[in-house]
Design an enzyme around this catalytic site. Structure first.
Site, PDB file in Angstrom:
ATOM      1  N   GLU A   1       4.437  -0.338   1.059  1.00  9.75           N
ATOM      2  CA  GLU A   1       4.434  -0.505  -0.410  1.00  9.75           C
ATOM      3  C   GLU A   1       4.317  -1.968  -0.830  1.00  9.75           C
ATOM      4  O   GLU A   1       3.998  -2.263  -1.970  1.00  9.75           O
ATOM      5  CB  GLU A   1       5.721   0.049  -1.063  1.00  9.75           C
ATOM      6  CG  GLU A   1       5.956   1.514  -0.877  1.00  9.75           C
ATOM      7  CD  GLU A   1       7.261   1.992  -1.561  1.00  9.75           C
ATOM      8  OE1 GLU A   1       7.951   1.172  -2.203  1.00  9.75           O
ATOM      9  OE2 GLU A   1       7.560   3.193  -1.451  1.00  9.75           O
TER      10      GLU A   1
ATOM     11  N   GLU B   1       0.817  -1.213   0.000  1.00 14.69           N
ATOM     12  CA  GLU B   1       0.000   0.000   0.000  1.00 14.69           C
ATOM     13  C   GLU B   1       0.852   1.265   0.000  1.00 14.69           C
ATOM     14  O   GLU B   1       2.027   1.222   0.327  1.00 14.69           O
ATOM     15  CB  GLU B   1      -0.951   0.035   1.189  1.00 14.69           C
ATOM     16  CG  GLU B   1      -0.341  -0.339   2.518  1.00 14.69           C
ATOM     17  CD  GLU B   1       0.868   0.448   2.933  1.00 14.69           C
ATOM     18  OE1 GLU B   1       0.801   1.703   2.895  1.00 14.69           O
ATOM     19  OE2 GLU B   1       1.890  -0.177   3.303  1.00 14.69           O
TER      20      GLU B   1
END
Lengths: 357, 357
Positions: free
Chosen positions: B318, B175
């Site tokens: 991420e 994310e």
């Protein structure tokens, strides 16, 4: 001793400035500073060790040294001695865990016979550096002579030197030897002063009775031989092993040639400890791959001042932990070489005045 | 809700027999039983989850979902909100840490806009699934409507379904969203009952004053919204985020299709917790990649009953931790598929009668 001493003289301090360069570059990459944690530290250490920023890990080699141990007569292992030779053949054919994990990490495995008790068939993939067919039973006297210990260390150095023309840029330490956790426990007890019972585990899987036999054998060996903790060659000779002394040489060669040396588990840790006692400056090239399930490893790591990167409860040796860490080292280098910077990617940086955004 | 409920009904228990097969095979390989520690456990779990032995990890995909957070108005992040959009562009160009580590692991990254505040340029590499341009400020009311939360979860499921025809066999959760550690801390506080101060850290790097602002903002949000811990959609709607709800959907899709789901760090952990509260049986497909430096992650992992494989002090998100764990998962599978057995290699096994050898 002259050659060995000359070799030790080559070992110098880390290149702090390359490490500073690496950190400066890491801080320009598109991520909050420090947010990749130990992966950043690993990249920085590779730069410090090699004196290059970015460092390269293109030709890593795991040196898997094999040797047998006379102490197996005392019933210290769950496996028969012949397994050492059988596993060397398995390494050569590429079917062992270290082969699989080394291929995964893009590393070559160099297999060397430093003292297997059996006569191994000649093979182009096997380095024949046998000092003797197995050590003697250390509970009855020294495992080897001092001259043999030195010869094994020097052979380890030669092994590394022979790979340098092929571009070797990172070393992984690995080993195979039925009975060698017993030797490693004895060495770690001597070097760290820890009680034998605290540094002796189940090795390949002996039961609690087997572990007690190991402890008793080591205590007897220490009583019989009285190794001098301040003389690493004496410790290697009296309670070490040919593959362990060879690995100490491998680590010392890494230090002399500014090559990162990824220590594997417990036995490689004992070898690294011997290397550092021979040449304290060698410590700066060592990277601890993983925390072994063997209880003595913690003591070895503490004495080395190293914090392992991985903690997966592994206790296989061969260089398997080193292989996983080499894979991580390659990832760390790619962070340095492949990531965009805040500037190149047009990403805003943090700073005063933006925290309210 | 009908579609979502139908989806949740598909989630079944793990395939214990495939796990047993994997363990039986592992014990025939040329290594002491269990000596590869958690690497063996990982291989076994991949078999259990997929119901296949050996399991395959040939087409792993990291789903990196992006969304913005209205709560950034409260000064909870070290970076301006525009960084979310800038980083999405960085992901698309392949210059972010997750791109580098995913390439290293042989994984693809699928980037999706679930709620970025800026209008992003259309790009073939960007999945446009925007629910709304950023959540509302949760300190003043719900971050989103319940319908939006459900739409985001369903969009996460669709995202995974769209990749299945390409052979998807393992999912990584990732994310990006400036402000999303604040949402994740709020969610973890609600789901676990832990004090807000215990589950709130420095995120991308705010100072202690910034951290206190985060704690105050979360406490206000919980007071204003009173999310119902027993209703995961209510929690996602009131204090979650679009990318977090989407990731909950990604995890639920993994569970329905028997795909291993590698949870990344703290934010992915909060999303996984929401998924498990929506469908408790989803837990069996989750693998915790690493232990984040964010203090709330420990609480999320405990609530999930997961022990991470890596502990490298990372806190980037991420999908970077997931990428490293996917690399480890591929290594674990290769142990199953590439190692020789005692029989094939002609290596003697341990056992009674040989311990004295």
């Amino acid at each position: 001793m002259a050659d060995l001493l000359k070799h030790l003289d080559r070992i110098s301090a880390p290149d702090v400035s390359a490490g500073v360069d690496a950190q400066r570059w890491l801080d320009q990459l598109t991520k909050p500073p420090g947010s990749l944690g130990r992966l950043e530290e690993l990249a920085r250490r590779l730069a410090e060790i090699t004196g290059r920023c970015p460092p390269a890990v293109e030709h890593p080699v795991i040196f898997t040294l094999a040797g047998d141990h006379g102490v197996v007569e005392e019933g210290v292992s769950a496996y028969p001695q012949v397994v050492t030779a059988q596993m060397v053949e398995n390494f050569i054919r590429g079917g062992a865990a270290v082969n699989v994990l080394a291929r995964h990490a893009g590393a070559r495995v160099v297999v060397a016979d430093f003292g297997v008790a059996a006569r191994l068939a000649e093979d182009v993939s096997l380095k024949a550096m046998k000092i003797a067919p197995g050590t003697r039973n250390m509970t009855r006297g020294p495992a080897m002579t001092r001259a043999q210990a030195q010869a094994a260390v020097e052979a380890g150095i030669e092994l590394v030197e022979a790979e340098r023309p092929r571009g070797l840029d990172l070393i992984g330490m690995g080993e195979m030897g039925i009975g060698n956790t017993t030797a490693a426990s004895a060495m770690v007890a001597v070097f760290t002063g820890a009680p034998v019972g605290d540094v002796t585990g189940q090795g390949t899987g002996v039961d609690e009775e087997g572990r007690r036999r190991k402890v008793a054998a080591i205590e007897r060996a220490l009583l019989v031989n009285r190794p001098d903790a301040s003389d690493a060659l004496d410790v290697l000779a009296k309670v070490g092993g040919f593959e362990i002394a060879g690995l100490a040489g491998v680590a010392l060669a890494g230090a002399a040639y500014r090559l990162p040396v990824v220590v594997d588990g417990f036995i490689a840790g004992a070898a690294a400890l011997a290397a550092v006692r021979l040449a304290p400056a060698a410590r700066h090239v060592l990277l601890a791959s993983h925390r072994s399930a063997e209880p003595g490893h913690r003591h070895a790591l503490e004495a080395l001042g190293l914090e392992p990167y991985l903690d997966l409860g592994m206790r296989l040796g061969e260089g398997t932990g080193a292989a996983l860490c080499i894979d991580l080292a390659r990832a760390a280098v790619k962070i340095l070489t492949e990531m965009a910077t805040f500037k190149s990617a047009g990403v805003s940086t943090a700073g005063p005045g933006v925290t309210d955004a």
